[in-house]
Design an enzyme around this catalytic site. Structure first.
Site, PDB file in Angstrom:
ATOM      1  N   TYR A   1     -11.733  53.295 -44.370  1.00 49.32           N
ATOM      2  CA  TYR A   1     -12.127  52.261 -45.339  1.00 49.32           C
ATOM      3  C   TYR A   1     -12.658  52.893 -46.618  1.00 49.32           C
ATOM      4  O   TYR A   1     -12.239  52.547 -47.731  1.00 49.32           O
ATOM      5  CB  TYR A   1     -13.174  51.361 -44.685  1.00 49.32           C
ATOM      6  CG  TYR A   1     -13.718  50.259 -45.566  1.00 49.32           C
ATOM      7  CD1 TYR A   1     -12.988  49.081 -45.776  1.00 49.32           C
ATOM      8  CD2 TYR A   1     -14.965  50.372 -46.174  1.00 49.32           C
ATOM      9  CE1 TYR A   1     -13.492  48.066 -46.570  1.00 49.32           C
ATOM     10  CE2 TYR A   1     -15.475  49.365 -46.962  1.00 49.32           C
ATOM     11  CZ  TYR A   1     -14.746  48.218 -47.156  1.00 49.32           C
ATOM     12  OH  TYR A   1     -15.250  47.213 -47.947  1.00 49.32           O
TER      13      TYR A   1
ATOM     14  N   LYS B   1     -11.047  52.924 -50.429  1.00 46.22           N
ATOM     15  CA  LYS B   1     -11.781  52.389 -51.588  1.00 46.22           C
ATOM     16  C   LYS B   1     -11.978  53.462 -52.660  1.00 46.22           C
ATOM     17  O   LYS B   1     -11.980  53.167 -53.850  1.00 46.22           O
ATOM     18  CB  LYS B   1     -13.130  51.817 -51.144  1.00 46.22           C
ATOM     19  CG  LYS B   1     -13.023  50.605 -50.218  1.00 46.22           C
ATOM     20  CD  LYS B   1     -12.371  49.423 -50.903  1.00 46.22           C
ATOM     21  CE  LYS B   1     -12.505  48.148 -50.078  1.00 46.22           C
ATOM     22  NZ  LYS B   1     -11.841  46.993 -50.729  1.00 46.22           N
TER      23      LYS B   1
ATOM     24  N   SER C   1     -15.872  49.389 -52.893  1.00 47.40           N
ATOM     25  CA  SER C   1     -17.068  49.330 -52.053  1.00 47.40           C
ATOM     26  C   SER C   1     -17.929  50.550 -52.320  1.00 47.40           C
ATOM     27  O   SER C   1     -17.405  51.659 -52.505  1.00 47.40           O
ATOM     28  CB  SER C   1     -16.673  49.307 -50.573  1.00 47.40           C
ATOM     29  OG  SER C   1     -17.825  49.504 -49.762  1.00 47.40           O
TER      30      SER C   1
HETATM   31  N1  LIG Z   1     -18.699  41.361 -48.035  1.00 45.58           N
HETATM   32  C1  LIG Z   1     -19.252  42.441 -48.582  1.00 45.58           C
HETATM   33  O1  LIG Z   1     -20.490  42.570 -48.700  1.00 45.58           O
HETATM   34  C2  LIG Z   1     -18.388  43.539 -49.109  1.00 45.58           C
HETATM   35  C3  LIG Z   1     -18.967  44.788 -49.379  1.00 45.58           C
HETATM   36  C4  LIG Z   1     -18.176  45.784 -49.928  1.00 45.58           C
HETATM   37  C5  LIG Z   1     -16.848  45.520 -50.227  1.00 45.58           C
HETATM   38  N2  LIG Z   1     -16.300  44.309 -49.935  1.00 45.58           N
HETATM   39  C6  LIG Z   1     -14.890  44.087 -50.273  1.00 45.58           C
HETATM   40  O2  LIG Z   1     -14.714  42.768 -50.767  1.00 45.58           O
HETATM   41  C7  LIG Z   1     -13.394  42.303 -50.430  1.00 45.58           C
HETATM   42  C8  LIG Z   1     -13.475  40.962 -49.722  1.00 45.58           C
HETATM   43  O3  LIG Z   1     -14.236  41.128 -48.559  1.00 45.58           O
HETATM   44  P1  LIG Z   1     -14.688  39.899 -47.647  1.00 45.58           P
HETATM   45  O4  LIG Z   1     -15.952  40.328 -47.021  1.00 45.58           O
HETATM   46  O5  LIG Z   1     -14.606  38.625 -48.404  1.00 45.58           O
HETATM   47  O6  LIG Z   1     -13.510  39.974 -46.535  1.00 45.58           O
HETATM   48  P2  LIG Z   1     -12.811  38.846 -45.597  1.00 45.58           P
HETATM   49  O7  LIG Z   1     -12.310  39.550 -44.381  1.00 45.58           O
HETATM   50  O8  LIG Z   1     -13.724  37.680 -45.424  1.00 45.58           O
HETATM   51  O9  LIG Z   1     -11.562  38.381 -46.487  1.00 45.58           O
HETATM   52  C9  LIG Z   1     -10.504  39.236 -46.721  1.00 45.58           C
HETATM   53  C10 LIG Z   1      -9.227  38.422 -46.778  1.00 45.58           C
HETATM   54  O10 LIG Z   1      -8.145  39.328 -47.046  1.00 45.58           O
HETATM   55  C11 LIG Z   1      -7.020  38.919 -46.313  1.00 45.58           C
HETATM   56  N3  LIG Z   1      -6.128  40.072 -46.155  1.00 45.58           N
HETATM   57  C12 LIG Z   1      -6.437  41.284 -45.640  1.00 45.58           C
HETATM   58  N4  LIG Z   1      -5.362  42.076 -45.652  1.00 45.58           N
HETATM   59  C13 LIG Z   1      -4.346  41.357 -46.206  1.00 45.58           C
HETATM   60  C14 LIG Z   1      -2.988  41.643 -46.515  1.00 45.58           C
HETATM   61  N5  LIG Z   1      -2.436  42.830 -46.238  1.00 45.58           N
HETATM   62  N6  LIG Z   1      -2.232  40.667 -47.083  1.00 45.58           N
HETATM   63  C15 LIG Z   1      -2.771  39.470 -47.364  1.00 45.58           C
HETATM   64  N7  LIG Z   1      -4.049  39.150 -47.084  1.00 45.58           N
HETATM   65  C16 LIG Z   1      -4.825  40.091 -46.527  1.00 45.58           C
HETATM   66  C17 LIG Z   1      -7.577  38.384 -45.006  1.00 45.58           C
HETATM   67  O11 LIG Z   1      -6.677  37.465 -44.402  1.00 45.58           O
HETATM   68  C18 LIG Z   1      -8.886  37.725 -45.460  1.00 45.58           C
HETATM   69  O12 LIG Z   1      -8.707  36.329 -45.678  1.00 45.58           O
HETATM   70  C19 LIG Z   1     -12.775  43.419 -49.602  1.00 45.58           C
HETATM   71  O13 LIG Z   1     -12.023  44.252 -50.453  1.00 45.58           O
HETATM   72  C20 LIG Z   1     -13.965  44.188 -49.078  1.00 45.58           C
HETATM   73  O14 LIG Z   1     -13.655  45.518 -48.760  1.00 45.58           O
HETATM   74  C21 LIG Z   1     -17.045  43.328 -49.385  1.00 45.58           C
END
Ligand SMILES: NC(=O)c1ccc[n+]([C@@H]2O[C@H](COP(=O)([O-])OP(=O)(O)OC[C@H]3O[C@@H](n4cnc5c(N)ncnc54)[C@H](O)[C@@H]3O)[C@@H](O)[C@H]2O)c1
Length: 313
Positions: free
Chosen positions: A172, A176, A159
């Site tokens: 967080y 990262k 991130s």
């Molecule tokens: N959405 C964004 O704009 C954004 C921005 C920066 C970084 N990210 C990163 O992208 C990735 C996905 O984010 P997202 O927004 O799709 O999140 P989300 O919460 O929609 O999905 C994350 C999934 O990870 C699973 N999960 C979490 N911890 C777990 C564990 N210990 N074991 C098994 N499953 C686990 C959850 O059940 C969930 O289904 C993450 O790493 C997040 O930090 C997203």
């Protein structure tokens, strides 16, 4: 699009949001996928195994769910065993699972810190540790049929919060940042085996962006923009990193927001001053820093200011 047929992947957090887009892309391009997702809430609580089970079932017969908490060494080993037993190997790791427990540093709890670091950083280390010995054995055994093993890929989903920052995201962003360093070391350690490792910082609509509670107009504008950005372009970039044209792309930090793909710089000395042989005195050090380093200081801004342009979708 080149095929990823024959490759076997594990995508943590692969049943929701960005992870679901990555699982779908990998299956569509011919890979087999272990969808490792415990179906938890954004803060990591209340796991629901039906989330990954139903997602994998509808996705493809080349997808299987794995619903244990991936922030556990035994679960990481179990996911690798499942990949090898069900699909015959392990080639691609996408460390995408993450949770959030935001709090200002003057208010956060140690328990929340530990949980976020365990989940977002240690879990990726456990999985890399469980899978890379198998990747090295596969390379020695000539898996993939090429002159050298060319299927091995590790992608850590990071991130921009780690490099720029956001209020209240100590755990967080630190996780990262650690995941980025882990990427660099895995890229070095696995280079001889031909396994690449890169980091991808995504921007996309997900339940996490939906959950942002804007504190001012600027944050509201940021949220509106974020909600318009689909997750599929993140999956496309990960697909590229897993495909033959990227076999020598390793150790890099990419960003992706809709049609924009960014390459992040990585910290290197940006300027240098040298003291007298006897050492610095405070006045001389202050003067040299003001005169020669200050103009290279990183601004104390957040993601909101750094990415305040209209996304191209
Ligand atoms: N959405 C964004 O704009 C954004 C921005 C920066 C970084 N990210 C990163 O992208 C990735 C996905 O984010 P997202 O927004 O799709 O999140 P989300 O919460 O929609 O999905 C994350 C999934 O990870 C699973 N999960 C979490 N911890 C777990 C564990 N210990 N074991 C098994 N499953 C686990 C959850 O059940 C969930 O289904 C993450 O790493 C997040 O930090 C997203």
């Amino acid at each position: 699009m080149s095929t990823l047929a024959g490759r076997v992947a594990i995508v943590t957090g692969g049943a929701r949001g960005i992870g679901a887009a990555i699982s779908t892309m990998l299956v569509e391009r011919g890979a087999s996928v272990v969808v490792a997702d415990m179906g938890c809430a954004i803060d990591g609580r209340d796991g629901d195994p039906s989330v990954a089970r139903s997602f994998a079932e509808t996705l493809s017969e080349n997808a299987v769910s794995y619903v244990d908490d991936m922030a556990d060494p035994a679960a990481a080993a179990g996911a690798v065993s499942l990949a090898r037993e069900r699909f015959g190997g392990i080639d691609i790791l996408v460390n995408n699972a993450a949770i959030l427990r935001d709090a200002f540093v003057f208010r956060g709890s140690n328990e929340d810190w530990d949980e976020v670091i365990r989940n977002n950083l240690s879990g990726a280390y456990y999985l890399i540790g469980a899978a890379t010995p198998a990747m090295r054995d596969q390379a020695k055994a000539g898996r993939g049929g090429g002159e050298r093993y060319d299927w091995g890929r590790i992608v850590n989903i990071v991130s921009s919060a780690a490099y720029i920052g956001n209020y209240g995201q100590a755990s967080y962003a630190s996780a990262k940042g650690g995941l980025t360093s882990l990427m660099r070391i895995a890229a070095l350690d696995m280079a001889r085996t031909g396994v690449t490792c890169n980091a991808v910082a995504p921007f996309a609509h997900s339940r996490v962006t939906e959950s942002i509670k804007p504190a001012n107009d600027e944050q509201a504008a940021y949220k509106d923009r974020a909600l318009r950005v689909p997750a599929e372009p993140v999956a496309e970039l990960v697909g590229y990193l897993c495909s033959p044209p990227a076999s020598d792309v390793t150790g890099q930090i990419f960003g992706v927001r809709g049609r924009e793909v960014f390459l992040f710089s990585q910290p290197r000395p940006a300027a240098r001053i040298v003291g007298e042989p006897g050492g610095w005195n405070e006045d001389a050090l202050a003067a040299a820093i003001d005169g020669e380093l200050r103009n290279a200081f990183a601004p104390l801004e957040t993601d909101l200011e750094a990415f305040n342009t209209e996304p191209l979708v």
